[in-house]
Design a protein around this motif. Structure first.
Motif, PDB file in Angstrom:
ATOM      1  N   LYS A   1       1.452   6.588  -7.028  1.00  0.00           N
ATOM      2  CA  LYS A   1       0.308   7.383  -7.483  1.00  0.00           C
ATOM      3  C   LYS A   1       0.624   8.864  -7.397  1.00  0.00           C
ATOM      4  O   LYS A   1       0.319   9.643  -8.320  1.00  0.00           O
ATOM      5  CB  LYS A   1      -0.926   7.053  -6.654  1.00  0.00           C
ATOM      6  CG  LYS A   1      -2.194   7.737  -7.150  1.00  0.00           C
ATOM      7  CD  LYS A   1      -3.409   7.281  -6.357  1.00  0.00           C
ATOM      8  CE  LYS A   1      -4.678   7.959  -6.896  1.00  0.00           C
ATOM      9  NZ  LYS A   1      -5.883   7.518  -6.124  1.00  0.00           N
TER      10      LYS A   1
ATOM     11  N   GLN B   1       2.272   1.740  -3.530  1.00  0.00           N
ATOM     12  CA  GLN B   1       1.232   2.196  -4.463  1.00  0.00           C
ATOM     13  C   GLN B   1       0.919   3.678  -4.245  1.00  0.00           C
ATOM     14  O   GLN B   1       0.753   4.438  -5.210  1.00  0.00           O
ATOM     15  CB  GLN B   1      -0.030   1.364  -4.298  1.00  0.00           C
ATOM     16  CG  GLN B   1      -1.121   1.724  -5.298  1.00  0.00           C
ATOM     17  CD  GLN B   1      -2.304   0.784  -5.251  1.00  0.00           C
ATOM     18  OE1 GLN B   1      -2.453   0.001  -4.309  1.00  0.00           O
ATOM     19  NE2 GLN B   1      -3.155   0.833  -6.262  1.00  0.00           N
TER      20      GLN B   1
ATOM     21  N   ASP C   1       0.824  -1.215   0.000  1.00  0.00           N
ATOM     22  CA  ASP C   1       0.000   0.000   0.000  1.00  0.00           C
ATOM     23  C   ASP C   1       0.853   1.258   0.000  1.00  0.00           C
ATOM     24  O   ASP C   1       0.527   2.244  -0.678  1.00  0.00           O
ATOM     25  CB  ASP C   1      -0.930   0.008   1.214  1.00  0.00           C
ATOM     26  CG  ASP C   1      -2.004  -1.066   1.125  1.00  0.00           C
ATOM     27  OD1 ASP C   1      -2.241  -1.577   0.010  1.00  0.00           O
ATOM     28  OD2 ASP C   1      -2.605  -1.393   2.168  1.00  0.00           O
TER      29      ASP C   1
ATOM     30  N   ALA D   1       4.419  -0.913 -11.989  1.00  0.00           N
ATOM     31  CA  ALA D   1       3.725   0.372 -12.079  1.00  0.00           C
ATOM     32  C   ALA D   1       3.877   0.902 -13.501  1.00  0.00           C
ATOM     33  O   ALA D   1       4.891   0.662 -14.165  1.00  0.00           O
ATOM     34  CB  ALA D   1       4.299   1.369 -11.077  1.00  0.00           C
TER      35      ALA D   1
ATOM     36  N   PHE E   1      -1.018   0.249 -11.189  1.00  0.00           N
ATOM     37  CA  PHE E   1      -0.143  -0.472 -10.269  1.00  0.00           C
ATOM     38  C   PHE E   1      -0.737  -1.849 -10.015  1.00  0.00           C
ATOM     39  O   PHE E   1      -1.962  -1.978  -9.837  1.00  0.00           O
ATOM     40  CB  PHE E   1      -0.027   0.304  -8.949  1.00  0.00           C
ATOM     41  CG  PHE E   1       0.787  -0.382  -7.884  1.00  0.00           C
ATOM     42  CD1 PHE E   1       2.156  -0.217  -7.828  1.00  0.00           C
ATOM     43  CD2 PHE E   1       0.170  -1.171  -6.916  1.00  0.00           C
ATOM     44  CE1 PHE E   1       2.916  -0.836  -6.829  1.00  0.00           C
ATOM     45  CE2 PHE E   1       0.909  -1.798  -5.925  1.00  0.00           C
ATOM     46  CZ  PHE E   1       2.287  -1.625  -5.877  1.00  0.00           C
ATOM     47  N   SER E   2       0.107  -2.880  -9.987  1.00  0.00           N
ATOM     48  CA  SER E   2      -0.398  -4.237  -9.766  1.00  0.00           C
ATOM     49  C   SER E   2       0.601  -5.081  -8.998  1.00  0.00           C
ATOM     50  O   SER E   2       1.825  -4.938  -9.152  1.00  0.00           O
ATOM     51  CB  SER E   2      -0.705  -4.940 -11.099  1.00  0.00           C
ATOM     52  OG  SER E   2      -1.849  -4.389 -11.710  1.00  0.00           O
TER      53      SER E   2
ATOM     54  N   ALA F   1       6.092  -6.214  -7.965  1.00  0.00           N
ATOM     55  CA  ALA F   1       5.053  -5.248  -8.326  1.00  0.00           C
ATOM     56  C   ALA F   1       5.418  -4.608  -9.651  1.00  0.00           C
ATOM     57  O   ALA F   1       6.577  -4.662 -10.093  1.00  0.00           O
ATOM     58  CB  ALA F   1       4.914  -4.176  -7.246  1.00  0.00           C
TER      59      ALA F   1
END
Length: 347
Positions: free
Chosen positions: A77, A73, A70, A106, A84-85, A104
Motif C-alpha cells: 500500500k 499488504q 498484513d 497486488a 491486494f488479495s 498473494a
C-alpha cells in the motif's frame, strides 16, 4: 468483455511473479523455532523488496511464500498498490512458528473478484487420485480490470516442489548399506510422489482454466513458481498446442483460443534475433540454472491471433542478487529470480 478503460491505450502494463522466500515478520518464525529474522535482517528484506518495486515498477504482482500477510499488504500500500488479495492463511503452531505459506496478488488496477480455486471432484477418480486430493498450496484466481482489455483472469500458483515426500530415519545400529538403501528408496518413491502431485495439480488447474474460459471468455494470465521447467513431461501439457484430427483453419482458431503460450516464446517471436534463445534461469541448484518461475498467457497476448490486444514487448528476469550478490544489499533477498513481462497494447 469491456474495453472502456482505454483512456491511454499506449500505456504498457507490467506483470511479474515474485517468490518472496520465507516472508515472515519477526518475532514469528518460519518452519522451526530457530528461523526468525532479526530486526536488522527483516529491515533489509523489506528494503530489498521495496527497491525492486521502485526500480522496475510492475503493475500486477503475484507473490509466493507469504507468511506475514498484513505486513506485505502494508508494504505494498505504501508502494502504491491499492489492491491486494489472498485466499488462504498460513498455519501457525506454538503461537509463533509459521508453516504452509500462501499466495498473494497486488495490483495498481482494480481487483474485482478473488477466488480460491478448488479441484473438480469428478476428475479425481478417473485420474486415480484420492477423493481428498487438494492443491499443496491453494491456487489464487483474481479477476483484474486492465486498461485496453477489461477483465482478465490471473491465476497465481506455487506447485508442489521436487522435494521428496518421504524421509528415511535409520536405526542407530543398522548397517551402512541398509541406511543407503533405505534413503535411496525414500528418495525414489518420495520424488515420484512429488512429481505425481505437481503434475496432477497442473492438470486440474488447466481443466479449471479451460472450463472458465469457455463460460466467460476472459483473457488468462497464469503465473507463479511452477517448481519445474515447462518442457518437462509433467508440465508440458500446459502448453498443448496440437490436437489430433484438427486440421481446418476454423478448428485451429477455436483450438488457439484455449491454448496457453509461454510469455518467453511470445517475446522471442516478436523479434527473429531473439528466437531459439533459452528462457533465462530463475533458480540456481546443484551448480546449474533451472527455470522454475513462469508466466503463461492466452491468445489475447499472442500477435499471431486475431483476438490479440497486447504484445509481449519485454521479458526480464532479475537475478543480480543470485549472480553477483552484494552482501549488504542482497543478504535477505530471495532464492529465486523475479520474472517480469511488459505488455504493449496493439494499435
Amino acid at each position: 468483455m469491456s474495453h472502456d478503460l482505454c483512456t491511454t491505450p499506449t500505456t504498457p502494463i507490467k506483470i511479474c511473479t515474485f517468490n518472496l522466500f520465507n516472508y515472515a515478520q519477526p518475532p514469528y518464525a518460519y518452519y522451526d523455532f530457530e528461523s526468525i529474522y532479526s530486526d536488522v535482517q527483516w529491515a533489509k528484506k523489506q528494503a530489498w523488496i521495496c527497491a525492486y518495486l521502485a526500480r522496475f515498477k510492475p503493475d500486477v504482482i503475484a507473490f509466493q511464500e507469504v507468511f506475514s500477510i498484513d505486513s506485505l499488504q502494508k508494504l505494498l500500500k505504501e508502494a502504491g498498490y491499492a489492491y491486494f488479495s489472498v485466499v488462504d492463511a498460513p498455519t501457525l503452531s506454538d503461537g509463533f512458528i509459521y508453516r504452509d505459506p500462501v499466495l498473494a496478488i497486488a495490483s495498481r488496477y482494480p481487483i474485482k473478484e478473488t477466488y480460491a480455486l478448488g479441484v473438480d471432484p469428478t476428475l479425481l477418480a478417473p485420474l486415480g487420485l484420492s477423493a481428498d486430493f487438494s492443491f499443496s498450496r491453494k491456487v489464487l484466481r483474481a479477476s483484474i480490470e486492465l486498461p485496453h482489455i477489461g477483465l482478465c483472469d490471473f491465476y497465481v500458483v506455487h506447485l508442489k516442489s521436487k522435494r521428496s515426500l518421504f524421509e528415511y530415519y535409520p536405526d542407530a545400529k543398522e548397517r551402512i548399506e541398509k541406511t543407503i538403501l533405505g534413503r535411496l528408496k525414500a528418495q525414489l518413491s518420495g520424488g515420484w510422489g512429488s512429481t505425481v502431485q505437481r503434475g496432477s495439480e497442473a492438470l486440474l488447474l488447466h481443466m479449471a482454466i479451460l472450463e472458465r474460459r469457455e463460460k466467460l471468455g476472459l483473457p488468462v494470465v497464469l503465473l507463479g513458481d511452477f517448481n519445474n521447467n515447462l518442457e518437462d513431461g509433467v508440465l508440458s501439457q500446459l502448453l498443448k498446442h496440437e490436437l489430433r484430427f484438427v486440421t481446418g483453419a476454423q478448428d485451429k482458431q477455436y483450438l488457439d483460443k484455449y491454448c496457453l503460450k509461454n510469455a518467453w516464446d511470445l517475446y522471442q517471436k516478436a523479434d527473429p534475433e531473439r528466437e531459439s534463445q533459452p528462457c533465462p534461469g530463475t533458480h540456481y541448484f546443484a551448480q546449474q540454472w533451472v527455470t522454475l518461475d513462469h508466466i503463461l498467457l492466452s491468445s489475447e497476448f499472442d500477435t499471431s491471433a486475431s483476438q490479440c490486444f497486447f504484445s509481449v514487448s519485454a521479458h526480464h528476469t532479475h537475478v543480480q542478487h543470485l549472480v553477483c550478490p552484494i552482501f549488504e544489499y542482497d543478504q535477505q533477498s530471495s532464492d529465486h529470480g523475479v520474472v517480469m513481462i511488459t505488455l504493449a497494447p496493439r494499435r
